[in-house]
Write a protein that holds these residues in place. Sequence first.
Motif, PDB file in Angstrom:
ATOM      1  N   TYR A  32     -31.306  18.247  16.856  1.00  0.00           N
ATOM      2  CA  TYR A  32     -31.126  19.439  16.028  1.00  0.00           C
ATOM      3  C   TYR A  32     -32.357  20.349  16.104  1.00  0.00           C
ATOM      4  CZ  TYR A  32     -26.992  17.322  13.936  1.00  0.00           C
ATOM      5  OH  TYR A  32     -25.748  16.768  13.743  1.00  0.00           O
ATOM      6  N   ARG A  33     -32.110  21.643  15.961  1.00  0.00           N
ATOM      7  CA  ARG A  33     -33.183  22.641  15.957  1.00  0.00           C
ATOM      8  C   ARG A  33     -33.524  22.991  14.513  1.00  0.00           C
ATOM      9  NH1 ARG A  33     -32.484  28.135  15.480  1.00  0.00           N
ATOM     10  NH2 ARG A  33     -34.278  29.431  16.055  1.00  0.00           N
ATOM     11  N   PRO A  34     -34.793  22.834  14.096  1.00  0.00           N
ATOM     12  CA  PRO A  34     -35.163  23.131  12.715  1.00  0.00           C
ATOM     13  C   PRO A  34     -35.557  24.595  12.533  1.00  0.00           C
ATOM     14  CG  PRO A  34     -37.034  22.179  13.805  1.00  0.00           C
ATOM     15  CD  PRO A  34     -35.921  22.212  14.834  1.00  0.00           C
ATOM     16  N   LEU A  35     -35.514  25.033  11.297  1.00  0.00           N
ATOM     17  CA  LEU A  35     -35.910  26.400  10.947  1.00  0.00           C
ATOM     18  C   LEU A  35     -36.489  26.391   9.540  1.00  0.00           C
ATOM     19  CD1 LEU A  35     -33.998  29.724  11.411  1.00  0.00           C
ATOM     20  CD2 LEU A  35     -34.568  28.993   9.092  1.00  0.00           C
ATOM     21  N   GLU A  36     -37.533  27.169   9.338  1.00  0.00           N
ATOM     22  CA  GLU A  36     -38.078  27.369   7.997  1.00  0.00           C
ATOM     23  C   GLU A  36     -38.595  28.797   7.880  1.00  0.00           C
ATOM     24  OE1 GLU A  36     -40.477  24.430   5.537  1.00  0.00           O
ATOM     25  OE2 GLU A  36     -42.050  25.854   6.150  1.00  0.00           O
ATOM     26  N   ARG A  37     -38.174  29.479   6.836  1.00  0.00           N
ATOM     27  CA  ARG A  37     -38.649  30.835   6.560  1.00  0.00           C
ATOM     28  C   ARG A  37     -39.049  30.905   5.093  1.00  0.00           C
ATOM     29  NH1 ARG A  37     -36.794  34.231  10.754  1.00  0.00           N
ATOM     30  NH2 ARG A  37     -38.147  35.829   9.826  1.00  0.00           N
ATOM     31  N   ARG A  38     -40.104  31.613   4.819  1.00  0.00           N
ATOM     32  CA  ARG A  38     -40.610  31.745   3.452  1.00  0.00           C
ATOM     33  C   ARG A  38     -40.987  33.197   3.232  1.00  0.00           C
ATOM     34  NH1 ARG A  38     -42.934  28.405  -0.457  1.00  0.00           N
ATOM     35  NH2 ARG A  38     -44.601  29.376  -1.672  1.00  0.00           N
ATOM     36  N   VAL A  39     -40.416  33.842   2.213  1.00  0.00           N
ATOM     37  CA  VAL A  39     -40.660  35.253   1.985  1.00  0.00           C
ATOM     38  C   VAL A  39     -40.838  35.519   0.494  1.00  0.00           C
ATOM     39  CG1 VAL A  39     -38.170  35.742   1.931  1.00  0.00           C
ATOM     40  CG2 VAL A  39     -39.782  37.593   2.376  1.00  0.00           C
ATOM     41  N   ARG A  40     -41.814  36.342   0.164  1.00  0.00           N
ATOM     42  CA  ARG A  40     -42.036  36.717  -1.232  1.00  0.00           C
ATOM     43  C   ARG A  40     -40.996  37.766  -1.622  1.00  0.00           C
ATOM     44  NH1 ARG A  40     -47.664  38.120  -4.388  1.00  0.00           N
ATOM     45  NH2 ARG A  40     -46.738  39.182  -6.166  1.00  0.00           N
ATOM     46  N   PRO A 170     -47.659  29.560  -9.681  1.00  0.00           N
ATOM     47  CA  PRO A 170     -48.452  29.716 -10.904  1.00  0.00           C
ATOM     48  C   PRO A 170     -48.900  31.150 -11.176  1.00  0.00           C
ATOM     49  CG  PRO A 170     -49.123  27.746  -9.734  1.00  0.00           C
ATOM     50  CD  PRO A 170     -48.176  28.467  -8.831  1.00  0.00           C
ATOM     51  N   ASP A 171     -49.061  31.968 -10.125  1.00  0.00           N
ATOM     52  CA  ASP A 171     -49.480  33.354 -10.327  1.00  0.00           C
ATOM     53  C   ASP A 171     -48.325  34.276 -10.702  1.00  0.00           C
ATOM     54  OD1 ASP A 171     -48.093  33.583  -7.961  1.00  0.00           O
ATOM     55  OD2 ASP A 171     -49.748  34.413  -6.801  1.00  0.00           O
ATOM     56  N   GLY A 172     -47.109  33.700 -10.864  1.00  0.00           N
ATOM     57  CA  GLY A 172     -45.953  34.493 -11.245  1.00  0.00           C
ATOM     58  C   GLY A 172     -45.158  35.055 -10.087  1.00  0.00           C
ATOM     59  N   SER A 173     -45.647  34.891  -8.862  1.00  0.00           N
ATOM     60  CA  SER A 173     -44.904  35.391  -7.706  1.00  0.00           C
ATOM     61  C   SER A 173     -43.669  34.531  -7.458  1.00  0.00           C
ATOM     62  CB  SER A 173     -45.793  35.415  -6.462  1.00  0.00           C
ATOM     63  OG  SER A 173     -46.234  34.117  -6.119  1.00  0.00           O
ATOM     64  N   VAL A 174     -42.624  35.160  -6.938  1.00  0.00           N
ATOM     65  CA  VAL A 174     -41.351  34.487  -6.689  1.00  0.00           C
ATOM     66  C   VAL A 174     -41.059  34.528  -5.200  1.00  0.00           C
ATOM     67  CG1 VAL A 174     -38.897  34.413  -7.280  1.00  0.00           C
ATOM     68  CG2 VAL A 174     -40.557  35.228  -8.974  1.00  0.00           C
ATOM     69  N   TRP A 175     -40.661  33.392  -4.654  1.00  0.00           N
ATOM     70  CA  TRP A 175     -40.467  33.251  -3.212  1.00  0.00           C
ATOM     71  C   TRP A 175     -39.090  32.673  -2.912  1.00  0.00           C
ATOM     72  CZ3 TRP A 175     -44.605  34.173   0.345  1.00  0.00           C
ATOM     73  CH2 TRP A 175     -45.817  34.512  -0.277  1.00  0.00           C
ATOM     74  N   LEU A 176     -38.534  33.084  -1.787  1.00  0.00           N
ATOM     75  CA  LEU A 176     -37.321  32.470  -1.256  1.00  0.00           C
ATOM     76  C   LEU A 176     -37.699  31.637  -0.046  1.00  0.00           C
ATOM     77  CD1 LEU A 176     -34.233  32.070  -1.004  1.00  0.00           C
ATOM     78  CD2 LEU A 176     -34.192  34.166   0.385  1.00  0.00           C
ATOM     79  N   VAL A 177     -37.296  30.369  -0.057  1.00  0.00           N
ATOM     80  CA  VAL A 177     -37.558  29.465   1.063  1.00  0.00           C
ATOM     81  C   VAL A 177     -36.223  29.059   1.682  1.00  0.00           C
ATOM     82  CG1 VAL A 177     -38.579  27.276   1.781  1.00  0.00           C
ATOM     83  CG2 VAL A 177     -39.636  28.609  -0.063  1.00  0.00           C
ATOM     84  N   ILE A 178     -36.084  29.287   2.968  1.00  0.00           N
ATOM     85  CA  ILE A 178     -34.880  28.913   3.711  1.00  0.00           C
ATOM     86  C   ILE A 178     -35.275  27.837   4.710  1.00  0.00           C
ATOM     87  CG2 ILE A 178     -33.043  29.695   5.254  1.00  0.00           C
ATOM     88  CD1 ILE A 178     -33.511  32.532   4.137  1.00  0.00           C
ATOM     89  N   ARG A 179     -34.608  26.697   4.653  1.00  0.00           N
ATOM     90  CA  ARG A 179     -34.868  25.611   5.594  1.00  0.00           C
ATOM     91  C   ARG A 179     -33.537  25.148   6.164  1.00  0.00           C
ATOM     92  NH1 ARG A 179     -38.099  20.849   4.275  1.00  0.00           N
ATOM     93  NH2 ARG A 179     -39.661  21.430   5.810  1.00  0.00           N
ATOM     94  N   ALA A 180     -33.532  24.832   7.446  1.00  0.00           N
ATOM     95  CA  ALA A 180     -32.278  24.435   8.074  1.00  0.00           C
ATOM     96  C   ALA A 180     -32.539  23.587   9.302  1.00  0.00           C
ATOM     97  CB  ALA A 180     -31.475  25.679   8.473  1.00  0.00           C
ATOM     98  N   PHE A 181     -31.515  22.852   9.706  1.00  0.00           N
ATOM     99  CA  PHE A 181     -31.477  22.237  11.024  1.00  0.00           C
ATOM    100  C   PHE A 181     -30.039  22.357  11.513  1.00  0.00           C
ATOM    101  CE2 PHE A 181     -30.801  18.812   7.976  1.00  0.00           C
ATOM    102  CZ  PHE A 181     -29.688  18.141   8.467  1.00  0.00           C
ATOM    103  N   SER A 182     -29.874  22.659  12.805  1.00  0.00           N
ATOM    104  CA  SER A 182     -28.525  22.923  13.303  1.00  0.00           C
ATOM    105  C   SER A 182     -28.442  22.680  14.799  1.00  0.00           C
ATOM    106  CB  SER A 182     -28.124  24.370  12.995  1.00  0.00           C
ATOM    107  OG  SER A 182     -28.989  25.286  13.667  1.00  0.00           O
ATOM    108  N   ARG A 183     -27.214  22.575  15.252  1.00  0.00           N
ATOM    109  CA  ARG A 183     -26.889  22.484  16.668  1.00  0.00           C
ATOM    110  C   ARG A 183     -25.456  22.963  16.823  1.00  0.00           C
ATOM    111  NH1 ARG A 183     -26.383  16.398  18.711  1.00  0.00           N
ATOM    112  NH2 ARG A 183     -25.365  17.508  20.403  1.00  0.00           N
ATOM    113  N   PRO A 184     -25.046  23.417  18.010  1.00  0.00           N
ATOM    114  CA  PRO A 184     -23.650  23.819  18.203  1.00  0.00           C
ATOM    115  C   PRO A 184     -22.701  22.663  17.912  1.00  0.00           C
ATOM    116  CG  PRO A 184     -25.014  24.647  19.992  1.00  0.00           C
ATOM    117  CD  PRO A 184     -25.879  23.703  19.203  1.00  0.00           C
ATOM    118  N   SER A 185     -21.521  22.994  17.423  1.00  0.00           N
ATOM    119  CA  SER A 185     -20.583  21.968  16.986  1.00  0.00           C
ATOM    120  C   SER A 185     -19.781  21.345  18.117  1.00  0.00           C
ATOM    121  CB  SER A 185     -19.616  22.556  15.956  1.00  0.00           C
ATOM    122  OG  SER A 185     -18.875  23.630  16.528  1.00  0.00           O
TER     123      SER A 185
END
Length: 217
Positions: A32-40, A170-185
């Motif tokens: 599987y191919r992993p993915l991680e993205r993190r954005v404020r 703790p500083d009040g900032s809000v983040w979206l974290v996307i994590r995945a692993f996938s391969r063609p079916s």
Amino acid sequence: MAATPLWKVPVTYGAIGATQEPDLLRYPPTGYRPLERRVRIGHGDERWRFAWTEAMSWGIQRRSGLKVEQQPVPAEARVAAYTPVAFDADGVPVQPAVVGGASETVYSADGTPLLQPGDTAKLRMALWPFPIPARVVYVIDEPTRRGFAYGTLPGHPERGEEAFVVERQPDGSVWLVIRAFSRPSNALMWIAYPVARLLQAFYTARYERSLTGPIGG
């Protein structure tokens, strides 16, 4: 012969919950191919409440242009669903922030029904002619982290899991974290893999922007 209800169909991969593993990018499930993205996505109480409520009610997907068709799921299917136990840095179990059991519908403060393990849906995207079935395999419900992951079902062009988690720092900032692993079916999807990668990148970019706009808009 009647088709098997979608809630009875197992997911198409074995490493359920692996999107929670800290070393996912280094040691993804084999093949599987992993993915991680993190954005404020913002700052403060209002953004936090808005973001996690959207995340736990298919709001990220809808705001990214996907149509979400919820499928009927009996209470017993939710009870049997996978629900991980969360721990803090000292190894102490983290109590859920939202009260409710896996067999009942849970609502946010504004009455929005929240996702539960076992919830199943068909996603539809403008650039893909077939419904994309997926099932919620776990929910994260902690004081500063809330979200969910879905696993692929038969008919999905990929196999694997994708998680969408909103975090408050703790500083009040809000983040979206996307994590995945996938391969063609299947073999056909391997042939179309370059196109599938482009679609995945397109929608991931939309996911990242989905919670940054006007609150409630």
